[in-house]
Scaffold this motif. Sequence first.
Motif, PDB file in Angstrom:
ATOM      1  N   LEU A  80      -6.580 -27.884   6.079  1.00 30.36           N
ATOM      2  CA  LEU A  80      -7.505 -27.740   5.005  1.00 30.36           C
ATOM      3  C   LEU A  80      -7.640 -28.628   3.953  1.00 30.36           C
ATOM      4  O   LEU A  80      -6.592 -29.615   3.767  1.00 30.36           O
ATOM      5  CB  LEU A  80      -6.978 -26.323   4.281  1.00 30.36           C
ATOM      6  N   THR A  81      -8.592 -29.099   3.445  1.00 29.65           N
ATOM      7  CA  THR A  81      -8.823 -30.034   2.284  1.00 29.65           C
ATOM      8  C   THR A  81      -8.094 -29.603   1.060  1.00 29.65           C
ATOM      9  O   THR A  81      -7.865 -30.407   0.229  1.00 29.65           O
ATOM     10  CB  THR A  81     -10.501 -30.509   2.078  1.00 29.65           C
ATOM     11  N   GLU A  82      -8.053 -28.425   0.800  1.00 31.96           N
ATOM     12  CA  GLU A  82      -7.359 -27.853  -0.315  1.00 31.96           C
ATOM     13  C   GLU A  82      -6.721 -26.436   0.079  1.00 31.96           C
ATOM     14  O   GLU A  82      -7.105 -25.854   0.991  1.00 31.96           O
ATOM     15  CB  GLU A  82      -8.302 -27.781  -1.493  1.00 31.96           C
ATOM     16  N   LEU A  83      -5.550 -26.164  -0.763  1.00 31.30           N
ATOM     17  CA  LEU A  83      -4.890 -24.863  -0.676  1.00 31.30           C
ATOM     18  C   LEU A  83      -5.922 -23.712  -1.114  1.00 31.30           C
ATOM     19  O   LEU A  83      -6.696 -23.994  -2.037  1.00 31.30           O
ATOM     20  CB  LEU A  83      -3.780 -24.771  -1.295  1.00 31.30           C
ATOM     21  N   PRO A  84      -5.887 -22.506  -0.372  1.00 31.72           N
ATOM     22  CA  PRO A  84      -6.844 -21.508  -0.849  1.00 31.72           C
ATOM     23  C   PRO A  84      -6.482 -21.187  -2.257  1.00 31.72           C
ATOM     24  O   PRO A  84      -5.390 -20.812  -2.717  1.00 31.72           O
ATOM     25  CB  PRO A  84      -6.257 -20.435  -0.103  1.00 31.72           C
ATOM     26  N   GLY A  85      -7.575 -21.229  -3.207  1.00 30.65           N
ATOM     27  CA  GLY A  85      -7.242 -20.883  -4.616  1.00 30.65           C
ATOM     28  C   GLY A  85      -7.134 -22.079  -5.321  1.00 30.65           C
ATOM     29  O   GLY A  85      -6.915 -22.141  -6.741  1.00 30.65           O
ATOM     30  N   GLN A  86      -7.047 -23.051  -4.711  1.00 30.03           N
ATOM     31  CA  GLN A  86      -6.305 -24.429  -5.415  1.00 30.03           C
ATOM     32  C   GLN A  86      -7.514 -24.916  -6.579  1.00 30.03           C
ATOM     33  O   GLN A  86      -7.127 -25.327  -7.618  1.00 30.03           O
ATOM     34  CB  GLN A  86      -6.276 -25.555  -4.519  1.00 30.03           C
ATOM     35  N   ALA A  87      -8.739 -24.660  -6.564  1.00 25.15           N
ATOM     36  CA  ALA A  87      -9.804 -24.996  -7.346  1.00 25.15           C
ATOM     37  C   ALA A  87      -9.588 -24.206  -8.454  1.00 25.15           C
ATOM     38  O   ALA A  87      -9.655 -24.755  -9.669  1.00 25.15           O
ATOM     39  CB  ALA A  87     -11.143 -24.641  -6.804  1.00 25.15           C
TER      40      ALA A  87
END
Length: 344
Positions: A332-339
């Motif tokens: 994944l390019t980012e963790l779920p919820g990271q934004a």
Amino acid sequence: MKRFALLLNAGLSHAALRFACSTVSLQRLDPLVEPGQIPSAHVHQIVGGNAFNATMTGDIGEQGSCTTCAYTEDFSNYWTAVMYFRHENGSYHRVPQYPNAQLGTDGRDAPDINAGMTIYYTQKDFSSNGKQHITAFKPGFRMTVGAPTRNTLADARAEPGLRYTCLQSILTRGSETPDFPARPCPAGIMAIHHFPACWDGKNLDSPDHQSHMYSTTKGGFREAGPCPASHPVRVPQIAYETMWNTTMFNGMWPKDGKQPFVWSFMGNGYGTHADYVFGWKGDSLQRAMNDTCMFHGCGSPGKQGILKTQTVAEMNKCAVQRTVVEETDGWLTELPGQAQMTGM
């Protein structure tokens, strides 16, 4: 390792439960800290009854139709954050889990258990039953231990029940550290969560989900210290063990030696935490605490015990449909919820 083997082979004369619960769900829901919020801030791995949802209230033991735990009367829910590996290129991959040793419902190894956790309910320690009466939790009871906001070594050392073990084999015990291991581990990382065992005797929960409890936990499955007058009721000592199979990442460690593992809340090992919602049916947990059984002596298929059990296949059949549909696996390019976590 030798001490652990002795524990598993101990005679049936000391009351203690040790059992597997396979995964019932893996998603961004947190009915304790973020009730009703869909999705919650970060991913959790959950085991136990299929009544798990974003807004859990009332007697959970009477709401489910199945459980992923070995004991069929245990509809409780147990959960922790999820461990991820952060690659040097900035991508993330969920670390898979694997079953602990000798957790088949007949006391043998059961490699087909669907990940999950090992759950303990102990009274004193593994060599004595103690003299105190242990009061089982009441319907509606819930609590947490640890906090994702803790991010210093001092914070971690203040919670002796929250530790990690760098596994040399599936039977490795001891050598606990307050942070993720600093080097690749041959058999993965075991995350350990010991909950407090002193209750105020009045409140089933508290605003911070911790103040109604008091921790005298010493860690390492040693007997907790005496309960204070403010929290005089001794309840079972609950502990979780999660076996994280980090071995696929052993050849990917950053060249600069930087810690590559993070929890799903973008936190380091110091912020480890766990949640518990009581859901045993009727007086089943109290019956077990009043008994003198130990581990599989408390019940297994084909053998009479104080508790009823189910097979691993039956455990694995139980599941909760995802409320939050998003990718949590693969690179994944980012963790779920990271934004949301970073304010992006």
